[in-house]
Design a protein around this motif. Structure first.
Motif, PDB file in Angstrom:
ATOM      1  N   ARG A 159       0.807  -1.082  -0.018  1.00 17.67           N
ATOM      2  CA  ARG A 159       0.019  -0.084   0.093  1.00 17.67           C
ATOM      3  C   ARG A 159       0.755   1.333  -0.114  1.00 17.67           C
ATOM      4  NH1 ARG A 159      -4.152  -0.198   4.774  1.00 17.67           N
ATOM      5  NH2 ARG A 159      -4.821   1.722   3.767  1.00 17.67           N
ATOM      6  N   ASP A 160       2.011   1.147   0.938  1.00 15.99           N
ATOM      7  CA  ASP A 160       2.817   2.487   0.773  1.00 15.99           C
ATOM      8  C   ASP A 160       3.404   2.685  -0.591  1.00 15.99           C
ATOM      9  OD1 ASP A 160       2.060   2.679   3.680  1.00 15.99           O
ATOM     10  OD2 ASP A 160       4.159   1.677   4.180  1.00 15.99           O
ATOM     11  N   ASN A 161       3.858   1.676  -0.935  1.00 13.76           N
ATOM     12  CA  ASN A 161       4.618   1.959  -2.589  1.00 13.76           C
ATOM     13  C   ASN A 161       3.466   2.239  -3.433  1.00 13.76           C
ATOM     14  OD1 ASN A 161       7.505   0.941  -2.559  1.00 13.76           O
ATOM     15  ND2 ASN A 161       6.433  -0.648  -1.201  1.00 13.76           N
ATOM     16  N   LEU A 162       2.413   1.846  -3.501  1.00 11.17           N
ATOM     17  CA  LEU A 162       1.299   2.239  -4.379  1.00 11.17           C
ATOM     18  C   LEU A 162       0.954   3.724  -4.149  1.00 11.17           C
ATOM     19  CD1 LEU A 162      -0.979  -0.907  -4.492  1.00 11.17           C
ATOM     20  CD2 LEU A 162       0.246  -0.009  -6.310  1.00 11.17           C
ATOM     21  N   GLU A 163       0.892   4.098  -2.699  1.00 12.44           N
ATOM     22  CA  GLU A 163       0.518   5.592  -2.621  1.00 12.44           C
ATOM     23  C   GLU A 163       1.615   6.331  -3.172  1.00 12.44           C
ATOM     24  OE1 GLU A 163      -0.118   5.355   1.571  1.00 12.44           O
ATOM     25  OE2 GLU A 163      -2.112   5.090   1.409  1.00 12.44           O
ATOM     26  N   ALA A 164       3.151   5.873  -3.027  1.00 11.74           N
ATOM     27  CA  ALA A 164       4.261   6.352  -3.529  1.00 11.74           C
ATOM     28  C   ALA A 164       4.120   6.572  -5.134  1.00 11.74           C
ATOM     29  CB  ALA A 164       5.298   5.873  -2.983  1.00 11.74           C
ATOM     30  N   GLY A 165       3.277   5.908  -5.769  1.00 11.31           N
ATOM     31  CA  GLY A 165       3.150   6.101  -7.221  1.00 11.31           C
ATOM     32  C   GLY A 165       3.680   4.828  -7.953  1.00 11.31           C
ATOM     33  N   ARG A 166       3.967   3.815  -7.106  1.00 12.73           N
ATOM     34  CA  ARG A 166       4.630   2.643  -7.889  1.00 12.73           C
ATOM     35  C   ARG A 166       3.572   1.544  -8.286  1.00 12.73           C
ATOM     36  NH1 ARG A 166       8.771   2.594  -3.540  1.00 12.73           N
ATOM     37  NH2 ARG A 166      10.851   2.812  -4.659  1.00 12.73           N
ATOM     38  N   GLU A 167       3.642   0.956  -9.421  1.00 15.11           N
ATOM     39  CA  GLU A 167       2.912   0.106  -9.928  1.00 15.11           C
ATOM     40  C   GLU A 167       2.778  -1.187  -8.848  1.00 15.11           C
ATOM     41  OE1 GLU A 167       0.713  -0.059 -12.248  1.00 15.11           O
ATOM     42  OE2 GLU A 167       1.582   1.774 -13.307  1.00 15.11           O
ATOM     43  N   LEU A 168       1.967  -2.012  -8.673  1.00 23.42           N
ATOM     44  CA  LEU A 168       1.627  -3.241  -7.901  1.00 23.42           C
ATOM     45  C   LEU A 168       2.747  -4.250  -8.152  1.00 23.42           C
ATOM     46  CD1 LEU A 168       0.010  -4.716  -5.570  1.00 23.42           C
ATOM     47  CD2 LEU A 168      -1.242  -5.762  -7.604  1.00 23.42           C
ATOM     48  N   SER A 169       3.075  -4.552  -9.077  1.00 24.62           N
ATOM     49  CA  SER A 169       4.107  -5.215  -9.698  1.00 24.62           C
ATOM     50  C   SER A 169       5.569  -4.725  -9.248  1.00 24.62           C
ATOM     51  CB  SER A 169       4.409  -5.477 -11.157  1.00 24.62           C
ATOM     52  OG  SER A 169       4.650  -4.297 -11.991  1.00 24.62           O
ATOM     53  N   GLN A 170       5.863  -3.571  -9.323  1.00 25.95           N
ATOM     54  CA  GLN A 170       7.096  -3.048  -8.708  1.00 25.95           C
ATOM     55  C   GLN A 170       7.063  -3.324  -7.085  1.00 25.95           C
ATOM     56  OE1 GLN A 170       6.414   0.995 -10.218  1.00 25.95           O
ATOM     57  NE2 GLN A 170       7.951   0.466 -11.739  1.00 25.95           N
ATOM     58  N   ALA A 171       5.864  -3.015  -6.587  1.00 23.96           N
ATOM     59  CA  ALA A 171       5.939  -2.998  -5.091  1.00 23.96           C
ATOM     60  C   ALA A 171       6.065  -4.574  -4.600  1.00 23.96           C
ATOM     61  CB  ALA A 171       4.376  -2.507  -4.670  1.00 23.96           C
ATOM     62  N   MET A 172       5.260  -5.464  -5.437  1.00 23.33           N
ATOM     63  CA  MET A 172       5.645  -7.001  -5.106  1.00 23.33           C
ATOM     64  C   MET A 172       7.213  -7.268  -5.352  1.00 23.33           C
ATOM     65  SD  MET A 172       2.344  -8.532  -6.557  1.00 23.33           S
ATOM     66  CE  MET A 172       0.733  -8.637  -5.568  1.00 23.33           C
ATOM     67  N   ARG A 173       7.835  -6.440  -6.195  1.00 23.87           N
ATOM     68  CA  ARG A 173       9.474  -6.940  -6.700  1.00 23.87           C
ATOM     69  C   ARG A 173      10.120  -6.664  -5.442  1.00 23.87           C
ATOM     70  NH1 ARG A 173       9.250  -5.305 -11.806  1.00 23.87           N
ATOM     71  NH2 ARG A 173       9.341  -7.397 -12.627  1.00 23.87           N
ATOM     72  N   LEU A 174       9.778  -5.788  -4.661  1.00 23.46           N
ATOM     73  CA  LEU A 174      10.559  -5.311  -3.661  1.00 23.46           C
ATOM     74  C   LEU A 174      10.426  -6.320  -2.268  1.00 23.46           C
ATOM     75  CD1 LEU A 174       9.709  -1.582  -3.371  1.00 23.46           C
ATOM     76  CD2 LEU A 174      11.701  -2.502  -4.371  1.00 23.46           C
ATOM     77  N   GLN A 175       9.409  -7.367  -2.535  1.00 21.54           N
ATOM     78  CA  GLN A 175       9.422  -8.341  -1.511  1.00 21.54           C
ATOM     79  C   GLN A 175       9.794  -9.874  -2.271  1.00 21.54           C
ATOM     80  OE1 GLN A 175       8.442  -7.936   1.372  1.00 21.54           O
ATOM     81  NE2 GLN A 175       7.680  -5.699   1.441  1.00 21.54           N
ATOM     82  N   PRO A 176      10.977 -10.010  -2.665  1.00 22.19           N
ATOM     83  CA  PRO A 176      11.556 -11.170  -3.255  1.00 22.19           C
ATOM     84  C   PRO A 176      11.146 -12.470  -2.455  1.00 22.19           C
ATOM     85  CG  PRO A 176      13.185 -10.048  -2.558  1.00 22.19           C
ATOM     86  CD  PRO A 176      12.183  -9.069  -2.494  1.00 22.19           C
ATOM     87  N   ASP A 177      11.012 -12.304  -1.092  1.00 15.93           N
ATOM     88  CA  ASP A 177      10.883 -13.566  -0.422  1.00 15.93           C
ATOM     89  C   ASP A 177       9.488 -14.001  -0.178  1.00 15.93           C
ATOM     90  OD1 ASP A 177      10.464 -11.388   1.007  1.00 15.93           O
ATOM     91  OD2 ASP A 177      10.995 -12.141   2.692  1.00 15.93           O
ATOM     92  N   VAL A 178       8.652 -13.077  -0.759  1.00 18.48           N
ATOM     93  CA  VAL A 178       7.177 -13.393  -0.587  1.00 18.48           C
ATOM     94  C   VAL A 178       6.672 -13.656  -1.991  1.00 18.48           C
ATOM     95  CG1 VAL A 178       5.178 -12.493   0.119  1.00 18.48           C
ATOM     96  CG2 VAL A 178       6.905 -11.912   1.199  1.00 18.48           C
ATOM     97  N   PHE A 179       6.797 -12.814  -3.072  1.00 18.87           N
ATOM     98  CA  PHE A 179       6.367 -13.090  -4.295  1.00 18.87           C
ATOM     99  C   PHE A 179       7.345 -13.214  -5.283  1.00 18.87           C
ATOM    100  CE2 PHE A 179       3.874  -9.499  -2.194  1.00 18.87           C
ATOM    101  CZ  PHE A 179       2.926 -10.304  -2.019  1.00 18.87           C
ATOM    102  N   SER A 180       7.345 -14.499  -6.009  1.00 23.98           N
ATOM    103  CA  SER A 180       8.342 -15.236  -6.796  1.00 23.98           C
ATOM    104  C   SER A 180       8.384 -14.149  -8.187  1.00 23.98           C
ATOM    105  CB  SER A 180       7.566 -16.572  -7.379  1.00 23.98           C
ATOM    106  OG  SER A 180       6.577 -16.694  -7.868  1.00 23.98           O
ATOM    107  N   THR A 181       9.309 -14.667  -8.884  1.00 26.74           N
ATOM    108  CA  THR A 181       9.494 -14.091 -10.128  1.00 26.74           C
ATOM    109  C   THR A 181       8.341 -14.151 -11.083  1.00 26.74           C
ATOM    110  OG1 THR A 181      11.894 -14.310  -9.954  1.00 26.74           O
ATOM    111  CG2 THR A 181      11.151 -13.813 -12.005  1.00 26.74           C
TER     112      THR A 181
END
Length: 409
Positions: A109-131
Protein backbone atom coordinates in the motif's frame (compact mmCIF):
# COMPACT_ATOMS: atom_id res chain seq x y z
CA UNK A 1 23.39 -0.71 8.33
CA UNK A 2 22.72 -4.43 7.95
CA UNK A 3 24.41 -6.90 5.61
CA UNK A 4 22.35 -8.86 3.08
CA UNK A 5 23.29 -11.63 0.68
CA UNK A 6 21.31 -11.38 -2.55
CA UNK A 7 20.79 -13.47 -5.68
CA UNK A 8 19.15 -12.22 -8.86
CA UNK A 9 19.36 -11.84 -12.63
CA UNK A 10 20.71 -8.97 -14.70
CA UNK A 11 19.22 -7.53 -17.90
CA UNK A 12 20.76 -10.36 -19.97
CA UNK A 13 19.11 -12.96 -17.77
CA UNK A 14 22.42 -14.03 -16.18
CA UNK A 15 22.48 -15.12 -12.54
CA UNK A 16 24.29 -12.71 -10.22
CA UNK A 17 24.84 -12.74 -6.46
CA UNK A 18 26.69 -10.76 -3.86
CA UNK A 19 26.85 -9.20 -0.42
CA UNK A 20 25.53 -5.67 0.15
CA UNK A 21 24.90 -3.36 3.09
CA UNK A 22 21.48 -1.74 3.34
CA UNK A 23 19.00 -0.47 5.91
CA UNK A 24 16.32 -3.03 4.95
CA UNK A 25 15.53 -5.68 2.31
CA UNK A 26 13.17 -3.23 0.60
CA UNK A 27 15.88 -0.58 0.22
CA UNK A 28 18.33 -3.15 -1.15
CA UNK A 29 15.72 -4.44 -3.61
CA UNK A 30 15.10 -0.88 -4.82
CA UNK A 31 18.85 -0.33 -5.24
CA UNK A 32 19.25 -3.57 -7.20
CA UNK A 33 16.33 -2.72 -9.49
CA UNK A 34 17.84 0.70 -10.20
CA UNK A 35 21.09 -1.00 -11.22
CA UNK A 36 19.30 -3.40 -13.60
CA UNK A 37 19.25 -6.46 -11.34
CA UNK A 38 15.97 -8.25 -10.59
CA UNK A 39 16.32 -9.73 -7.06
CA UNK A 40 15.23 -13.33 -6.51
CA UNK A 41 16.29 -13.85 -2.89
CA UNK A 42 17.54 -11.41 -0.25
CA UNK A 43 18.72 -12.97 3.02
CA UNK A 44 20.15 -11.09 5.96
CA UNK A 45 23.50 -12.22 7.32
CA UNK A 46 23.38 -12.66 11.08
CA UNK A 47 26.80 -12.28 12.67
CA UNK A 48 27.63 -13.74 16.06
CA UNK A 49 28.52 -10.28 17.37
CA UNK A 50 24.99 -9.00 16.92
CA UNK A 51 23.28 -9.15 20.29
CA UNK A 52 20.02 -11.01 20.08
CA UNK A 53 20.47 -11.78 16.40
CA UNK A 54 19.63 -15.46 16.79
CA UNK A 55 16.53 -14.67 18.79
CA UNK A 56 15.36 -12.27 16.10
CA UNK A 57 15.92 -14.88 13.43
CA UNK A 58 13.95 -17.48 15.38
CA UNK A 59 11.09 -15.09 16.08
CA UNK A 60 10.85 -13.77 12.54
CA UNK A 61 7.43 -14.47 11.03
CA UNK A 62 7.21 -15.96 7.60
CA UNK A 63 4.38 -15.82 5.11
CA UNK A 64 3.24 -19.39 4.44
CA UNK A 65 2.22 -20.83 1.09
CA UNK A 66 -1.36 -21.17 2.33
CA UNK A 67 -1.52 -17.45 3.12
CA UNK A 68 -0.18 -16.44 -0.29
CA UNK A 69 -2.68 -18.84 -1.89
CA UNK A 70 -5.54 -17.26 0.04
CA UNK A 71 -4.24 -13.76 -0.71
CA UNK A 72 -4.17 -14.54 -4.44
CA UNK A 73 -7.73 -15.95 -4.44
CA UNK A 74 -9.10 -13.01 -2.48
CA UNK A 75 -7.38 -10.51 -4.76
CA UNK A 76 -9.03 -12.18 -7.76
CA UNK A 77 -12.46 -12.05 -6.13
CA UNK A 78 -12.14 -8.39 -5.14
CA UNK A 79 -10.74 -7.22 -8.47
CA UNK A 80 -13.39 -9.24 -10.33
CA UNK A 81 -16.03 -7.44 -8.28
CA UNK A 82 -14.58 -4.09 -9.37
CA UNK A 83 -13.03 -3.11 -6.02
CA UNK A 84 -10.01 -0.80 -6.44
CA UNK A 85 -6.61 -2.24 -5.57
CA UNK A 86 -6.03 0.08 -2.60
CA UNK A 87 -9.38 -0.82 -1.03
CA UNK A 88 -8.79 -4.52 -1.71
CA UNK A 89 -5.38 -4.43 -0.02
CA UNK A 90 -6.77 -2.47 2.94
CA UNK A 91 -9.50 -5.08 3.42
CA UNK A 92 -7.03 -7.96 3.22
CA UNK A 93 -4.72 -6.26 5.69
CA UNK A 94 -7.52 -5.87 8.23
CA UNK A 95 -8.72 -9.45 7.83
CA UNK A 96 -5.25 -11.06 7.80
CA UNK A 97 -4.09 -12.57 11.08
CA UNK A 98 -0.39 -13.03 10.26
CA UNK A 99 1.75 -10.10 11.35
CA UNK A 100 4.29 -10.67 8.59
CA UNK A 101 1.60 -10.78 5.87
CA UNK A 102 0.00 -7.62 7.25
CA UNK A 103 3.41 -5.93 7.11
CA UNK A 104 3.87 -7.03 3.49
CA UNK A 105 0.43 -5.71 2.51
CA UNK A 106 1.18 -2.42 4.26
CA UNK A 107 4.40 -2.19 2.27
CA UNK A 108 2.44 -2.76 -0.94
CA UNK A 109 0.00 0.00 0.00
CA UNK A 110 2.81 2.41 0.87
CA UNK A 111 4.51 1.80 -2.47
CA UNK A 112 1.24 2.23 -4.36
CA UNK A 113 0.64 5.53 -2.58
CA UNK A 114 4.18 6.55 -3.57
CA UNK A 115 3.25 6.11 -7.24
CA UNK A 116 4.65 2.64 -7.91
CA UNK A 117 2.79 -0.09 -9.77
CA UNK A 118 1.63 -3.17 -7.86
CA UNK A 119 4.19 -5.35 -9.67
CA UNK A 120 6.98 -2.96 -8.69
CA UNK A 121 5.83 -3.05 -5.08
CA UNK A 122 5.74 -6.85 -5.12
CA UNK A 123 9.22 -7.01 -6.66
CA UNK A 124 10.49 -5.35 -3.48
CA UNK A 125 9.36 -8.46 -1.55
CA UNK A 126 11.32 -11.26 -3.33
CA UNK A 127 11.03 -13.60 -0.34
CA UNK A 128 7.22 -13.46 -0.59
CA UNK A 129 6.38 -13.05 -4.28
CA UNK A 130 8.17 -15.20 -6.85
CA UNK A 131 9.53 -13.95 -10.16
CA UNK A 132 6.64 -15.62 -12.02
CA UNK A 133 4.12 -13.99 -9.69
CA UNK A 134 5.58 -10.50 -10.20
CA UNK A 135 6.02 -10.90 -13.95
CA UNK A 136 2.42 -12.01 -14.49
CA UNK A 137 1.07 -9.23 -12.28
CA UNK A 138 3.03 -6.78 -14.43
CA UNK A 139 1.51 -8.28 -17.58
CA UNK A 140 -1.94 -8.08 -15.99
CA UNK A 141 -1.41 -4.38 -15.31
CA UNK A 142 -0.36 -3.73 -18.90
CA UNK A 143 -3.25 -5.68 -20.44
CA UNK A 144 -5.94 -4.64 -17.95
CA UNK A 145 -6.62 -8.30 -17.04
CA UNK A 146 -5.16 -8.32 -13.55
CA UNK A 147 -8.09 -10.33 -12.14
CA UNK A 148 -7.54 -13.11 -14.69
CA UNK A 149 -3.82 -13.20 -13.85
CA UNK A 150 -4.57 -13.66 -10.15
CA UNK A 151 -6.96 -16.51 -10.98
CA UNK A 152 -4.35 -18.28 -13.12
CA UNK A 153 -1.74 -17.81 -10.41
CA UNK A 154 -4.16 -19.24 -7.86
CA UNK A 155 -4.76 -22.42 -9.87
CA UNK A 156 -1.02 -22.84 -10.47
CA UNK A 157 -0.10 -22.32 -6.81
CA UNK A 158 -2.95 -24.57 -5.69
CA UNK A 159 -1.53 -27.48 -7.69
CA UNK A 160 1.94 -26.84 -6.29
CA UNK A 161 0.64 -26.72 -2.72
CA UNK A 162 -1.53 -29.82 -3.16
CA UNK A 163 1.35 -31.82 -4.64
CA UNK A 164 3.73 -30.90 -1.82
CA UNK A 165 1.10 -31.81 0.76
CA UNK A 166 0.41 -35.17 -0.89
CA UNK A 167 4.13 -36.02 -1.10
CA UNK A 168 4.59 -35.09 2.55
CA UNK A 169 1.66 -37.32 3.54
CA UNK A 170 2.92 -40.21 1.40
CA UNK A 171 6.42 -40.05 2.91
CA UNK A 172 5.28 -39.62 6.53
CA UNK A 173 4.70 -43.31 7.26
CA UNK A 174 7.95 -44.56 5.62
CA UNK A 175 9.87 -41.85 7.47
CA UNK A 176 8.46 -42.94 10.83
CA UNK A 177 9.27 -46.57 10.04
CA UNK A 178 12.86 -45.78 9.03
CA UNK A 179 13.41 -43.69 12.15
CA UNK A 180 12.02 -46.54 14.25
CA UNK A 181 14.30 -49.05 12.55
CA UNK A 182 17.38 -46.86 13.11
CA UNK A 183 16.49 -46.45 16.79
CA UNK A 184 15.96 -50.21 17.11
CA UNK A 185 19.28 -50.97 15.41
CA UNK A 186 21.11 -48.51 17.67
CA UNK A 187 19.48 -50.02 20.77
CA UNK A 188 20.34 -53.58 19.76
CA UNK A 189 23.87 -52.56 18.81
CA UNK A 190 24.61 -50.75 22.08
CA UNK A 191 22.69 -52.79 24.67
CA UNK A 192 21.53 -56.20 23.36
CA UNK A 193 24.52 -57.50 21.43
CA UNK A 194 27.07 -56.67 24.20
CA UNK A 195 24.95 -58.66 26.68
CA UNK A 196 24.88 -61.68 24.36
CA UNK A 197 28.62 -61.25 23.68
CA UNK A 198 29.37 -61.72 27.37
CA UNK A 199 27.33 -64.92 27.38
CA UNK A 200 29.02 -66.23 24.24
CA UNK A 201 32.46 -65.83 25.80
CA UNK A 202 31.56 -68.65 28.19
CA UNK A 203 31.03 -71.05 25.30
CA UNK A 204 34.80 -71.20 24.61
CA UNK A 205 34.07 -72.05 20.98
CA UNK A 206 34.40 -70.31 17.64
CA UNK A 207 31.36 -68.18 16.88
CA UNK A 208 29.72 -67.95 13.43
CA UNK A 209 31.10 -65.28 11.09
CA UNK A 210 27.90 -63.21 11.15
CA UNK A 211 27.93 -63.17 14.95
CA UNK A 212 31.57 -62.11 15.06
CA UNK A 213 30.85 -59.28 12.64
CA UNK A 214 27.89 -58.03 14.72
CA UNK A 215 29.93 -58.20 17.92
CA UNK A 216 32.83 -56.36 16.27
CA UNK A 217 30.53 -53.61 15.01
CA UNK A 218 28.90 -53.35 18.44
CA UNK A 219 32.22 -53.11 20.27
CA UNK A 220 33.49 -50.46 17.84
CA UNK A 221 30.26 -48.45 18.21
CA UNK A 222 30.35 -48.57 22.01
CA UNK A 223 34.05 -47.71 22.32
CA UNK A 224 34.02 -44.97 19.66
CA UNK A 225 30.47 -43.68 20.14
CA UNK A 226 31.27 -39.96 20.57
CA UNK A 227 33.65 -40.06 17.61
CA UNK A 228 31.02 -41.69 15.40
CA UNK A 229 28.38 -39.15 16.43
CA UNK A 230 30.78 -36.28 15.69
CA UNK A 231 31.72 -37.81 12.33
CA UNK A 232 28.05 -38.27 11.42
CA UNK A 233 27.21 -34.69 12.40
CA UNK A 234 30.19 -33.41 10.38
CA UNK A 235 29.10 -35.46 7.38
CA UNK A 236 25.53 -34.14 7.57
CA UNK A 237 26.70 -30.53 7.87
CA UNK A 238 29.24 -31.00 5.06
CA UNK A 239 26.68 -32.53 2.72
CA UNK A 240 24.21 -29.77 3.59
CA UNK A 241 26.73 -27.05 2.79
CA UNK A 242 27.72 -28.76 -0.45
CA UNK A 243 24.09 -29.08 -1.55
CA UNK A 244 23.57 -25.38 -0.88
CA UNK A 245 26.39 -24.50 -3.28
CA UNK A 246 25.59 -24.08 -6.97
CA UNK A 247 27.60 -27.14 -8.19
CA UNK A 248 26.28 -29.35 -5.39
CA UNK A 249 22.69 -28.28 -5.94
CA UNK A 250 23.01 -28.90 -9.69
CA UNK A 251 24.45 -32.40 -9.21
CA UNK A 252 21.83 -33.29 -6.60
CA UNK A 253 18.97 -32.07 -8.80
CA UNK A 254 20.34 -34.09 -11.69
CA UNK A 255 20.70 -37.17 -9.48
CA UNK A 256 17.12 -36.81 -8.21
CA UNK A 257 15.84 -37.37 -11.74
CA UNK A 258 17.59 -40.79 -11.81
CA UNK A 259 16.46 -42.08 -8.42
CA UNK A 260 14.35 -45.25 -8.44
CA UNK A 261 10.62 -44.89 -7.74
CA UNK A 262 10.65 -41.09 -7.29
CA UNK A 263 12.98 -39.93 -10.07
CA UNK A 264 10.39 -40.14 -12.83
CA UNK A 265 7.86 -38.32 -10.67
CA UNK A 266 10.34 -35.51 -9.91
CA UNK A 267 11.01 -35.08 -13.63
CA UNK A 268 7.31 -34.94 -14.50
CA UNK A 269 6.63 -32.46 -11.68
CA UNK A 270 9.39 -30.15 -12.97
CA UNK A 271 8.13 -30.40 -16.54
CA UNK A 272 4.57 -29.77 -15.35
CA UNK A 273 5.77 -26.54 -13.71
CA UNK A 274 7.56 -25.60 -16.93
CA UNK A 275 4.56 -26.27 -19.15
CA UNK A 276 2.04 -24.63 -16.81
CA UNK A 277 4.24 -21.59 -16.28
CA UNK A 278 4.87 -21.17 -20.01
CA UNK A 279 1.17 -21.60 -20.75
CA UNK A 280 0.21 -18.96 -18.18
CA UNK A 281 2.80 -16.47 -19.43
CA UNK A 282 1.80 -16.94 -23.08
CA UNK A 283 -1.92 -16.66 -22.27
CA UNK A 284 -1.17 -13.46 -20.36
CA UNK A 285 0.54 -11.92 -23.39
CA UNK A 286 4.19 -12.45 -22.43
CA UNK A 287 6.50 -13.10 -25.45
CA UNK A 288 8.00 -16.59 -25.65
CA UNK A 289 11.55 -15.37 -25.07
CA UNK A 290 10.64 -13.44 -21.93
CA UNK A 291 8.40 -16.28 -20.80
CA UNK A 292 11.33 -18.70 -20.97
CA UNK A 293 13.38 -16.42 -18.71
CA UNK A 294 10.60 -16.40 -16.12
CA UNK A 295 9.68 -20.08 -16.35
CA UNK A 296 13.29 -21.23 -15.97
CA UNK A 297 13.24 -19.88 -12.42
CA UNK A 298 10.16 -21.81 -11.24
CA UNK A 299 10.89 -25.39 -12.32
CA UNK A 300 12.51 -26.01 -8.90
CA UNK A 301 15.32 -28.04 -10.44
CA UNK A 302 18.64 -26.52 -11.46
CA UNK A 303 19.29 -29.24 -14.06
CA UNK A 304 15.94 -28.61 -15.80
CA UNK A 305 16.43 -24.85 -15.38
CA UNK A 306 19.71 -25.08 -17.30
CA UNK A 307 17.94 -26.91 -20.10
CA UNK A 308 15.26 -24.22 -20.19
CA UNK A 309 18.00 -21.58 -20.36
CA UNK A 310 19.47 -23.46 -23.33
CA UNK A 311 16.04 -23.33 -24.96
CA UNK A 312 15.87 -19.57 -24.38
CA UNK A 313 19.29 -19.07 -25.96
CA UNK A 314 18.23 -21.21 -28.92
CA UNK A 315 15.10 -19.11 -29.42
CA UNK A 316 17.30 -15.99 -29.34
CA UNK A 317 19.22 -17.55 -32.26
CA UNK A 318 15.91 -17.76 -34.17
CA UNK A 319 15.47 -21.49 -33.59
CA UNK A 320 11.95 -22.82 -33.13
CA UNK A 321 10.59 -23.92 -29.75
CA UNK A 322 10.41 -27.48 -31.12
CA UNK A 323 14.10 -27.48 -32.09
CA UNK A 324 15.21 -26.17 -28.72
CA UNK A 325 12.92 -28.60 -26.84
CA UNK A 326 14.30 -31.55 -28.79
CA UNK A 327 17.86 -30.41 -28.09
CA UNK A 328 17.10 -30.10 -24.37
CA UNK A 329 16.63 -33.87 -24.20
CA UNK A 330 14.11 -33.92 -21.34
CA UNK A 331 10.78 -34.05 -23.19
CA UNK A 332 9.04 -37.21 -24.37
CA UNK A 333 8.24 -37.70 -28.10
CA UNK A 334 4.53 -37.15 -27.39
CA UNK A 335 5.21 -33.79 -25.77
CA UNK A 336 7.53 -32.77 -28.63
CA UNK A 337 4.74 -33.60 -31.06
CA UNK A 338 2.30 -31.42 -29.13
CA UNK A 339 4.82 -28.55 -29.15
CA UNK A 340 5.17 -28.96 -32.91
CA UNK A 341 1.40 -28.83 -33.38
CA UNK A 342 1.17 -25.81 -31.09
CA UNK A 343 3.75 -23.90 -33.13
CA UNK A 344 2.14 -24.82 -36.43
CA UNK A 345 -1.37 -23.81 -35.30
CA UNK A 346 -0.33 -20.77 -33.28
CA UNK A 347 -1.91 -22.30 -30.18
CA UNK A 348 1.27 -23.02 -28.23
CA UNK A 349 -0.23 -21.73 -24.99
CA UNK A 350 -3.20 -24.09 -25.28
CA UNK A 351 -1.03 -27.08 -26.16
CA UNK A 352 1.35 -26.31 -23.27
CA UNK A 353 -1.67 -26.20 -20.96
CA UNK A 354 -2.60 -29.70 -22.17
CA UNK A 355 0.99 -30.86 -21.58
CA UNK A 356 0.79 -29.44 -18.06
CA UNK A 357 -2.53 -31.22 -17.47
CA UNK A 358 -1.00 -34.48 -18.69
CA UNK A 359 2.03 -34.23 -16.45
CA UNK A 360 -0.02 -33.04 -13.46
CA UNK A 361 -2.36 -36.04 -13.76
CA UNK A 362 0.64 -38.37 -13.90
CA UNK A 363 2.21 -36.63 -10.89
CA UNK A 364 -1.07 -36.94 -8.96
CA UNK A 365 -1.25 -40.64 -9.77
CA UNK A 366 2.42 -41.10 -8.86
CA UNK A 367 1.94 -39.37 -5.53
CA UNK A 368 -1.20 -41.38 -4.75
CA UNK A 369 0.63 -44.66 -5.41
CA UNK A 370 3.94 -43.57 -3.87
CA UNK A 371 3.21 -45.22 -0.54
CA UNK A 372 2.18 -48.47 -2.22
CA UNK A 373 5.41 -48.53 -4.25
CA UNK A 374 7.64 -47.75 -1.28
CA UNK A 375 5.95 -50.28 1.03
CA UNK A 376 7.38 -53.46 -0.60
CA UNK A 377 10.89 -51.98 -0.54
CA UNK A 378 10.40 -51.02 3.09
CA UNK A 379 9.24 -54.52 3.97
CA UNK A 380 12.29 -56.04 2.25
CA UNK A 381 14.66 -53.74 4.16
CA UNK A 382 12.96 -54.51 7.49
CA UNK A 383 12.99 -58.24 6.77
CA UNK A 384 16.70 -58.14 5.89
CA UNK A 385 17.57 -56.21 9.07
CA UNK A 386 15.55 -58.57 11.26
CA UNK A 387 17.04 -61.62 9.55
CA UNK A 388 20.65 -60.43 10.00
CA UNK A 389 20.11 -59.54 13.65
CA UNK A 390 18.24 -62.75 14.42
CA UNK A 391 20.79 -64.99 12.76
CA UNK A 392 23.73 -63.14 14.27
CA UNK A 393 22.32 -63.27 17.79
CA UNK A 394 20.74 -66.74 17.87
CA UNK A 395 23.01 -68.83 15.59
CA UNK A 396 25.47 -69.56 18.43
CA UNK A 397 22.59 -70.66 20.68
CA UNK A 398 21.26 -72.97 17.99
CA UNK A 399 24.75 -74.40 17.41
CA UNK A 400 25.17 -74.97 21.15
CA UNK A 401 21.78 -76.69 21.29
CA UNK A 402 22.70 -79.05 18.45
CA UNK A 403 25.99 -79.90 20.16
CA UNK A 404 24.21 -80.56 23.46
CA UNK A 405 21.62 -82.78 21.78
CA UNK A 406 24.38 -84.70 20.02
CA UNK A 407 26.20 -85.37 23.28
CA UNK A 408 22.98 -86.35 25.01
CA UNK A 409 22.24 -88.83 22.24
Amino acid sequence: MRRFRYRGRNKRGESVSGLQEATSPDSLASHLLNTGIVPITIDEEFSQSRRGGLEQLLRRDRVTDEEILLFTRQMYSMLKAGIPIMRALAGLQQSGGNGRLATVIQSLRDNLEAGRELSQAMRLQPDVFSTLFVSLVQVGELTGRLDEVFLRLFHYMEFEHRTRRQISAALRYPSFVLVGVLIAIATVNVFVIPAFARVYKGFHTELPLLTRVLIGVSEFSVSHGPLLVAALATLIVGVGLYLRSAPGRYRWHRLKLRLPIVGDMVLKASLARFARGLSITLQSGVPVLQGMSVVGQIVDNDYIAQRVEQMRLGIERAESVLQTAATAGVFTPAVLQMIAVGEETGDLDGLMAEVADLYEREVDYGVETLGARIEPLLIMVLSLVVLVLALGVFLPIWDLGRVAMGKGG
